[in-house]
Structures are given as structure tokens and as C-alpha cells.
Enzyme design. Structure first.
Site, short mmCIF file in Angstrom:
data_model
loop_
_atom_site.label_atom_id
_atom_site.label_comp_id
_atom_site.label_asym_id
_atom_site.label_seq_id
_atom_site.Cartn_x
_atom_site.Cartn_y
_atom_site.Cartn_z
N HIS A 1 -2.92 2.18 -5.75
CA HIS A 1 -2.43 3.54 -5.96
C HIS A 1 -3.36 4.48 -5.19
CE1 HIS A 1 -0.18 6.67 -8.01
NE2 HIS A 1 -1.33 7.30 -8.21
N GLY B 1 4.79 -1.82 4.97
CA GLY B 1 3.90 -2.95 4.76
C GLY B 1 2.61 -2.90 5.54
#
Length: 205
Positions: free
Chosen positions: A111, A14
Site C-alpha cells: 500500500h 505490474g
């Protein structure tokens, strides 16, 4: 405009989540992380949420063995916190129909390459950077895109370029791309919060 209300889904560390939290706290981003959901009960992302006083939930096939039941639980949790936009911050599972239908055109993912290249099932993390180096590309980058039922196929929201340097390894390239990813994600969310990017105009494929 009111602050953007974010729901973040994560599987592991995270770091993008922390970048968002830090930007919200500093005032650099007019947004609020309302809830964090992880499919991994021991993920660092849930620890980050706890440290910041953000509600965090472990929702996975362990808590909800039936996929449709899990999707409904995730959707209901996001709705209960009045989330505007769902941000996937290293979430390694495919989203169920209840989540996709509940937040059409409102689920974002990052991405670590310039889509549509180097995307698709199995293309994540170090594998992406390995493929970029093997292809001999001189430029890679970061893509923020909308999420639909297929991996990395949703409409592109924004992209930025990162040069591939002579002598780059997977490790050096991944570090440089990740640094840019943190900044670019915050920048893109800021543009959404200010109305400079209209998610409705992008639609879903």
C-alpha cells in the site's frame, strides 16, 4: 532454504511484478515467480509474464461468472504451481474465500502509504497521494501487509518512510513512493525468504 515460490496477482501494469522478476533473475532475491494471474486479459502484467516465460492466466468474472467459482479457480491455479506466498501486485479485486482460506497468513499486498492511515475501500493509486497531500503530512511511505477479508486491514509485515517534500504534487510524490515501493517489496520478500520475517508469528486479524 529453498527459493520462495511466488504466485503474483495483478490487474494492470505490474511494475512491482517486474521488480520482483528482475530481483529473482539478478540473484538479489532468492525466489521464483511460479505463476501470474490477472483479472484483465490485456494487462501489461500478463505480457511481462509471457516475456519472461512465466505461466500466465486470465481468471476473472468473464472466465468464471460465479464469485465462488472464480475464487476456487484462482486457488487451484496457485496450488498447481506449488506457490508458497501469494503477492498482490496491483490486484484491484477483492479475494474470494477459497483463496483467503487456502493461503492464510501467506497473501501479501503493498500500500503506498503508512497504514492504518490512508487505507480502506477506494483508497488506491493517486487517491492515496492526494489524501496525504491534503492532510499536510510531512511523511508518507510504503506498507507491506497481510491480506484478509477487509481492504488494507491485515497485519502489517513491514513499513518504510518516504518524505513529503515542499512543492510535491500528486505526480512527483507518486513517482518517489513507487520507486521506494519496488525496492522495499524486494527487500521484504528477501527477509521472508531468509526467515528473518516469520509470517506465522504475524497471524491474521
Amino acid at each position: 532454504m529453498n527459493p520462495l515460490r511466488l504466485g503474483c496477482l495483478a490487474s494492470h501494469g505490474g511494475t512491482n511484478l517486474q521488480a520482483i522478476i528482475d530481483a529473482c533473475k539478478s540473484g538479489a532475491l532468492d525466489a521464483e515467480v511460479r505463476v501470474v494471474i490477472s483479472n484483465n486479459s490485456s494487462s501489461t502484467a500478463l505480457g511481462r509474464a509471457r516475456n519472461e516465460g512465466i505461466p500466465g492466466y486470465h481468471l476473472s468474472s468473464v472466465t468464471h461468472p460465479e464469485p465462488e467459482e472464480l475464487a476456487r479457480a484462482i486457488h487451484e491455479t496457485l496450488k498447481s504451481y506449488q506457490v508458497d506466498v501469494v503477492m498482490l501486485v496491483g490486484y484491484m479485486k477483492k479475494l474470494g474465500r477459497a483463496v483467503l482460506d487456502g493461503y492464510p497468513g501467506r497473501i501479501l499486498n503493498t500500500h503506498p502509504a503508512l497504514l492504518p492511515g490512508f487505507g480502506g475501500k477506494g483508497m488506491y493509486g493517486q487517491r492515496v497521494h492526494e489524501a496525504v497531500l491534503e492532510a499536510g503530512d510531512r511523511v508518507t511511505g510504503v506498507t507491506v501487509h497481510l491480506v484478509d477479508a477487509e481492504y488494507d486491514r491485515g497485519p502489517i509485515v513491514a513499513q518504510c518512510e518516504v518524505p513529503v517534500l515542499d512543492g510535491d504534487s500528486v505526480e512527483t510524490l507518486s513517482v518517489r513512493v513507487l520507486e521506494q515501493e519496488h525496492a522495499f517489496l524486494v527487500e521484504t520478500l528477501g527477509m521472508i525468504s531468509r526467515g528473518e520475517i516469520d509470517l506465522d508469528a504475524l497471524g491474521t486479524s
